[in-house]
Design a protein around this motif. Structure first.
Motif, PDB file in Angstrom:
ATOM      1  N   GLU A  70     -21.107  16.875 -12.992  1.00 17.00           N
ATOM      2  CA  GLU A  70     -20.099  15.940 -13.323  1.00 17.00           C
ATOM      3  C   GLU A  70     -19.198  16.252 -14.420  1.00 17.00           C
ATOM      4  N   ALA A  80     -11.415  14.442 -17.532  1.00 20.06           N
ATOM      5  CA  ALA A  80     -10.821  12.999 -17.434  1.00 20.06           C
ATOM      6  C   ALA A  80     -10.475  12.945 -18.913  1.00 20.06           C
ATOM      7  N   ASP A 105     -20.178   6.905 -24.391  1.00 23.37           N
ATOM      8  CA  ASP A 105     -20.326   8.352 -24.865  1.00 23.37           C
ATOM      9  C   ASP A 105     -21.718   8.588 -25.536  1.00 23.37           C
ATOM     10  N   GLN A 162     -14.353  14.818  -7.812  1.00 26.51           N
ATOM     11  CA  GLN A 162     -13.362  14.143  -8.655  1.00 26.51           C
ATOM     12  C   GLN A 162     -12.761  14.881  -9.502  1.00 26.51           C
ATOM     13  N   ARG A 195     -20.804  14.696 -26.351  1.00 28.17           N
ATOM     14  CA  ARG A 195     -19.578  13.889 -25.920  1.00 28.17           C
ATOM     15  C   ARG A 195     -19.042  13.016 -26.955  1.00 28.17           C
ATOM     16  N   PRO A 196     -19.570  12.365 -27.656  1.00 25.07           N
ATOM     17  CA  PRO A 196     -18.926  11.440 -28.620  1.00 25.07           C
ATOM     18  C   PRO A 196     -18.062  12.256 -29.569  1.00 25.07           C
ATOM     19  N   ARG A 235     -24.544   8.374 -22.976  1.00 22.70           N
ATOM     20  CA  ARG A 235     -24.405   8.985 -21.838  1.00 22.70           C
ATOM     21  C   ARG A 235     -25.438   9.816 -21.198  1.00 22.70           C
ATOM     22  N   ASP A 258     -23.212  15.999 -22.355  1.00 22.32           N
ATOM     23  CA  ASP A 258     -23.403  14.669 -22.626  1.00 22.32           C
ATOM     24  C   ASP A 258     -24.012  14.360 -24.132  1.00 22.32           C
ATOM     25  N   ALA A 276     -15.585  17.214 -14.392  1.00 23.08           N
ATOM     26  CA  ALA A 276     -14.847  15.895 -14.438  1.00 23.08           C
ATOM     27  C   ALA A 276     -14.718  15.265 -15.616  1.00 23.08           C
ATOM     28  N   ILE A 277     -15.953  15.107 -16.103  1.00 20.31           N
ATOM     29  CA  ILE A 277     -15.949  14.328 -17.633  1.00 20.31           C
ATOM     30  C   ILE A 277     -14.722  15.170 -18.598  1.00 20.31           C
ATOM     31  N   ARG A 318     -18.001   7.275 -12.749  1.00 13.80           N
ATOM     32  CA  ARG A 318     -17.633   7.303 -11.282  1.00 13.80           C
ATOM     33  C   ARG A 318     -17.960   9.120 -10.922  1.00 13.80           C
ATOM     34  N   ALA A 319     -17.803   9.633 -11.870  1.00 16.89           N
ATOM     35  CA  ALA A 319     -18.137  11.062 -11.560  1.00 16.89           C
ATOM     36  C   ALA A 319     -19.543  11.365 -11.541  1.00 16.89           C
ATOM     37  N   THR A 320     -20.375  10.720 -11.914  1.00 16.08           N
ATOM     38  CA  THR A 320     -21.932  10.656 -11.918  1.00 16.08           C
ATOM     39  C   THR A 320     -22.406  10.209 -10.747  1.00 16.08           C
ATOM     40  N   GLU A 376     -11.192   7.137 -20.489  1.00 13.54           N
ATOM     41  CA  GLU A 376     -11.728   8.054 -19.353  1.00 13.54           C
ATOM     42  C   GLU A 376     -13.088   7.599 -19.151  1.00 13.54           C
ATOM     43  N   HIS A 377     -13.646   6.382 -19.569  1.00 14.68           N
ATOM     44  CA  HIS A 377     -15.032   6.213 -19.258  1.00 14.68           C
ATOM     45  C   HIS A 377     -15.463   5.942 -17.906  1.00 14.68           C
ATOM     46  N   ALA A 388     -13.851   6.948 -15.172  1.00 14.41           N
ATOM     47  CA  ALA A 388     -13.957   8.090 -14.472  1.00 14.41           C
ATOM     48  C   ALA A 388     -15.360   8.979 -14.770  1.00 14.41           C
ATOM     49  N   ILE A 389     -15.749   8.821 -16.188  1.00 13.05           N
ATOM     50  CA  ILE A 389     -16.978   9.471 -16.431  1.00 13.05           C
ATOM     51  C   ILE A 389     -18.105   8.884 -15.611  1.00 13.05           C
ATOM     52  N   GLN A 435      -7.883   9.833 -13.111  1.00 12.60           N
ATOM     53  CA  GLN A 435      -8.948  10.798 -12.238  1.00 12.60           C
ATOM     54  C   GLN A 435      -9.826   9.735 -11.623  1.00 12.60           C
TER      55      GLN A 435
END
Lengths: 682, 682
Positions: B489, B496, A451, B629, B454-455, A454, B451, B492-493, A495-497, A489-490, A492-493, A629
């Protein structure tokens, strides 16, 4: 020195007459910016207009470059951290004669297919060192550029590597938290070849900076150990002197340049000036103030000629450098060139194969973070370009190997970076190292802190650079630290990129294969998802081939004709799938286990291979201690209608308890997997 | 004042004899920490042992609290930003007599089901103000706490709201970039009721701080406008005096506390001391040094009694406060209590319904970011607890409404925050406001900068607080700014992420419904994904019911019995799906359009409803200008085998060009959707 304080009016005619030739060179940038933004009817005019004087002096008197050779390894790097002011760099590249930036490109600013995108993109223009736009990234990349230069200077010597990294940063870059990580790191490492110009124009989109910030930036940079100067950003002599002083300092340097955004335009010194200035009358008025007579995109020949001469200024220096490179020993020169070409050494596959053979025989039960360390112990000695590090979790991420040495002020050959508690700064600086060339950076943190890193991880993917992010403690398997530290969820995150390879190896063999692929990549970053907890070696049968390269493969199968279930698992859950398979086979249910260490690579395989691994018919159960996901494509079939499917994983955040308790409580067990198969079989 | 510099030995006996009663109260924290970490065989011992003196003085002499009423609205807030030192707060809560932290809980530190999780979790303990663990979050939340206090003090008066926010932060918190965003914001806003203790112990996990950082923190905080003091963190008189001075300052205060990590233990002043100290002999030796005679988890009665008295210290003050609250006008008291209960005012649904009626009749063609502003214009006047803001994109995010006023030093009633270019700090401070109570924060940035935030967005979900993240420019539809600014993405993020509602409304009606749901939520944050580009009003038929609450619904259908295709779309792509439907119907292909503004809410509907909206049989095509995704569950069917399916969206990063060109070039058009349907129908 003309000190200009406060709001307009500025006496432009005084500026013009004080340095008439400089003025017209800088005016060329301002005029082209106005013309391009007008043509695009969008963009940011004010910043290039405000920083034109600084950029002109830098390019004219200091920047080591040769417009004919944008990729010359020993060029100075110029990074426009305030990337929205992209017309500044496009103007400079056009004026100095870079081949890729034609007048046509300027006319097509921000249009489909143009190299002159809204923000500078490294993959569209050779001379754009890094993609900027998301604020704070450029200045943070720059720290990596400067570290890379120090590392290579120490290794190859001053005759081959000796250049500066210059950055233009705005108020936005300095407000973003990541800039603090970058600034303090640069100060700690005394990166004397890093020079940052702060475009101190007092304006952001919402209004004056004071609306949201009252930081004393000079004091702030000093607190981080920087050399700091304050100048009038429209006075060429002051700019020149400041750069000279900055270059002489052993510390990183910040030059606070007091400027007027949108200088000379009706919108000067206002937040309107930050954006697109498209009004034709105001545009004409500004040009008149500048004494600019050229029509749209028209640069008088004498001014263009002056700029082109600047563009050739570094040619002889480059020729001399080429000679020095040629004079190196054959071995050393080849090594230098190999690294810049991102070619892996021939030895790499041999040491990887040897390690795979060894561990497939000894079958160690270790965490994959430890497996990763075992790989790095054999890789780092044969790849002098790897630079490792961790965001203050060296012992946990297992990123430090015996021979690297620690990068420090008095040990510039050290290839291990103590990044501190700066995940974002680390990732951004890693990108900078990779972009600089000659370095293959990898860096570690806990996977949940994806995160924090990212924004830079996304940019690695967009910029097509092979940074390797070593993300350990990759599930509830980290145990007691609890849900803040447990990624769910990371996967998925990442992989979505787009353009990101996410590896989740199940044992040391797959970890070695993942590293081989990550290090072989030239245009794709990798995320290694590694466990805290120990795992058995499942690839006990030695195979020369890199099976991970196919993304997924059959690890264990049912007897021919008896296959009723396929279990698909990754990383730490492959062990669980194998145990579930044993139970199901004992109950007469033929079961295949597919290990899927990299979904992205599996997706790239041809359809025949994918169908061989995942044939229609048998029920499918995915097993991964993470959110579902991203799995449905493989579970439900790429076209649908393929299989009845289930998933054993997480459906929410984790909890604080020992790892084995968590797996039990969250129901990620061999029993649960077997039960799901039976439920699906009805 | 005992100034302790450098490394051991420290003269513990001198510390003991200088302040014997204080010493034993603090030793209770140290002993409980050692016992709990020993019992758990994991955790972080050194920080609570180092900061025990500071915490003891704070709780004994300054912190306004009543252990019997952890949720008293006017309590001082105590935030352990260095959350790994969780045994510090658990010890304090046990010692002072909070009901939820029993001895049994301490014994079960870091075990399944215990409230004493590895890191402090706000949802497990009433007295934990915020979940900490990811470094830098607590200190950034604290800025929001302090802003919330200022806002409410301005509105309800000092008799009802007048408290401090205290933070303990470590070196890690201060190295994280988000802390710079928080610190500079607090300095700009002169948050005088914010007091940060820096645990200046010179140790991180990898070793001494100097390994990675050499920042002069005192100068750094001063550069941000803070009041700064430096003290010996083991000297109770110095601690007391510093807190008194900090409280008197009109600026936010930082107290640099020089401490010894793991004081008195063999691991004192080492990075080993940062982690779990479990060696029984060293544990016994440390207790002997402290003069601590109690066995494991055994606190001598007199010391416990002293602590419990501290826990009751605020009882009378609280009683007086209750009287003052009761003395308020009925209206004012009810309003205060409503806000803390997170109840929406009765008027809310009426103003939302009225807006829906109006726009469904006038059918404006506006961007959903503008729709959002239209909603906020009617919501903000009836909900005094909303506090809006933007990370320097006010005009683009459309988050500022006419009546809010701007929060500033001389306008503490202002409900709009200029957060500056600080997306992460904004999100973390928003969380702090929500956690403080009485405030409903919403804040905007571009969706790609999810992004950066996000945290904190993840923590909002984990902490179960209803922060609202207004993410505009939510696709390639933003146009020329290019791929750095174009989310592909990010839907999706957020999808997820557990416990997060992601709304992507297609018009003003759905935007109003999404806002109604986001504001009605008590335990779930929301992400509003909003366009830059204009969209037609598709829900032209006025409906009283909130259809978005069902997550997805049939917007347009085929004639009974003729349905061969279902198009599922969100946000800006619903318009495209409707145009594709028209083309398909014209070709005799009966087509349903499902608008799916919130996948999470649709997943919560009963199966019968879901099957009614997405019956098996017709081919399905998803349309969203983003990565696929997260879509397969709806396209392929929840159990698989339901439908042949396709997806029209993005498969990589965007590009820089006008929006309409991008939709065309990336093939997200009505023609492409219709063609995909025909391909699937074969």
């Amino acid at each position: 020195m003309l000190l200009i304080e406060g709001t307009p009016p500025v006496d432009i005619s005084a500026l013009r007459s004080a340095n008439p030739e400089h003025w017209m060179r800088a005016a060329a940038i301002r005029a082209l910016t106005l013309d391009a933004v007008h043509a695009a009817n969008s963009g940011h005019s004010g910043m290039p207009m405000g920083m034109a004087d600084v950029a002109t002096v830098l390019f004219e008197k200091h920047l080591k470059f040769d417009a004919a050779a944008p990729k010359w390894p020993d060029r100075d790097r110029f990074i426009l951290s305030a990337g929205h002011g992209s017309m500044l760099i496009y103007s400079l590249l056009y004026l100095t004669g870079y081949e890729q930036v034609t007048l046509e490109e300027l006319r097509n600013f921000r249009q489909w297919g143009a190299r002159t995108a809204g923000h500078p993109e490294n993959f569209l223009l050779d001379a754009v060192e890094t993609t900027t736009g998301p604020l704070g990234q450029g200045i943070s990349n720059a720290v990596g550029f400067a570290m890379a230069e120090e590392l290579q200077r120490a290794e190859f010597g001053r005759k081959i590597v000796d250049h500066f990294t210059y950055v233009i940063a705005g108020d936005g870059c300095l407000m973003e938290g990541v800039s603090q990580e970058a600034i303090t790191l640069a100060g700690r490492q005394k990166l004397g070849h890093l020079i940052v110009f702060w475009d101190n124009n007092n304006i952001t989109i919402d209004g004056e900076v004071g609306l949201a910030d009252s930081t004393d930036q000079v004091m702030r940079f000093k607190s981080a150990g920087w050399h700091v100067q304050e100048i009038d950003g429209h006075d060429p002599a002051a700019i020149d002197a400041a750069i000279t002083a900055a270059r002489a300092s052993a510390k990183p340097s910040m030059i606070a340049c007091k400027t007027h955004i949108a200088l000379g335009h009706a919108a000067q010194d206002t937040s309107k000036g930050h954006g697109a200035l498209t009004d034709p009358e105001q545009l004409a008025a500004a040009k008149a103030v500048y004494g600019w007579t050229g029509g749209p995109f028209d640069v008088p020949a004498d001014i263009k000629a002056q700029w082109e001469e600047i563009g050739r200024r570094g040619a002889s220096e480059r020729a001399a450098w080429e000679d020095r490179l040629a004079a190196l020993s054959e071995r050393k020169r080849a090594e230098f060139e190999r690294r810049y070409a991102l070619e892996v050494p021939r030895k790499l596959s041999a040491v990887i194969r040897a390690l795979k053979k060894q561990v497939s025989e000894s079958a160690p039960k270790v965490a994959t973070r430890k497996s990763s360390e075992m790989v790095l112990e054999v890789v780092n000695p044969v790849m002098g370009e790897t630079v490792g590090g961790s965001a203050d979790l060296s012992g946990s991420n297992n990123t430090k190997t015996a021979d690297l040495g620690v990068f420090d002020v008095d040990n510039r050959k050290g290839r291990y970076i103590h990044w501190g508690i700066r995940e974002h700064g680390m990732a951004a600086a890693m990108n900078g190292m990779a972009l600089h060339g000659g370095i293959r950076p990898y860096g570690g943190t806990f996977m949940a802190f994806t995160d924090y890193a990212r924004p830079a991880m996304r940019l690695a993917a967009l910029m097509k650079i092979p940074s390797v992010f070593v993300m350990t403690h990759d599930s509830i398997g980290l145990g007691e630290d609890g849900p803040t530290h447990q990624p769910v969820e990371h996967l998925a995150i990442s992989r979505a990129t787009p353009n990101t390879m996410v590896f989740r190896p199940c044992d040391t063999v797959e970890t070695a294969e993942a590293w081989e692929l990550a290090l072989g990549a030239k245009t794709t970053p990798s995320v290694l998802s590694l466990t805290r907890q120990n795992l058995p070696t499942l690839r006990s049968e030695h195979k020369t081939r890199n099976l991970t390269a196919q993304g997924a493969y059959v690890l264990a199968d049912a007897e021919a004709g008896k296959r009723r279930a396929i279990l698909i698992a990754t990383g730490s859950e492959v062990e669980i799938a194998m145990a579930a398979r044993a139970a199901l086979e004992a109950d007469g249910i033929g079961t295949r286990v597919v290990s899927m260490p990299c979904m992205e690579l599996f997706a790239e395989q041809d359809e025949a291979y994918r169908r061989r691994v995942l044939p229609a018919g048998p029920v499918r159960v995915g097993v991964e201690a993470a959110m579902r996901q991203g799995w449905d494509r493989w579970l439900l079939g790429e076209r649908g209608r393929e299989a009845k499917a289930g998933f054993v994983g997480m459906s929410g955040f984790g909890a604080s308890a020992p790892a084995e308790v968590l797996y039990e409580k969250f129901g990620i067990t061999a029993e649960a997997v077997a039960a799901e198969v039976k439920r699906l079989l009805g």
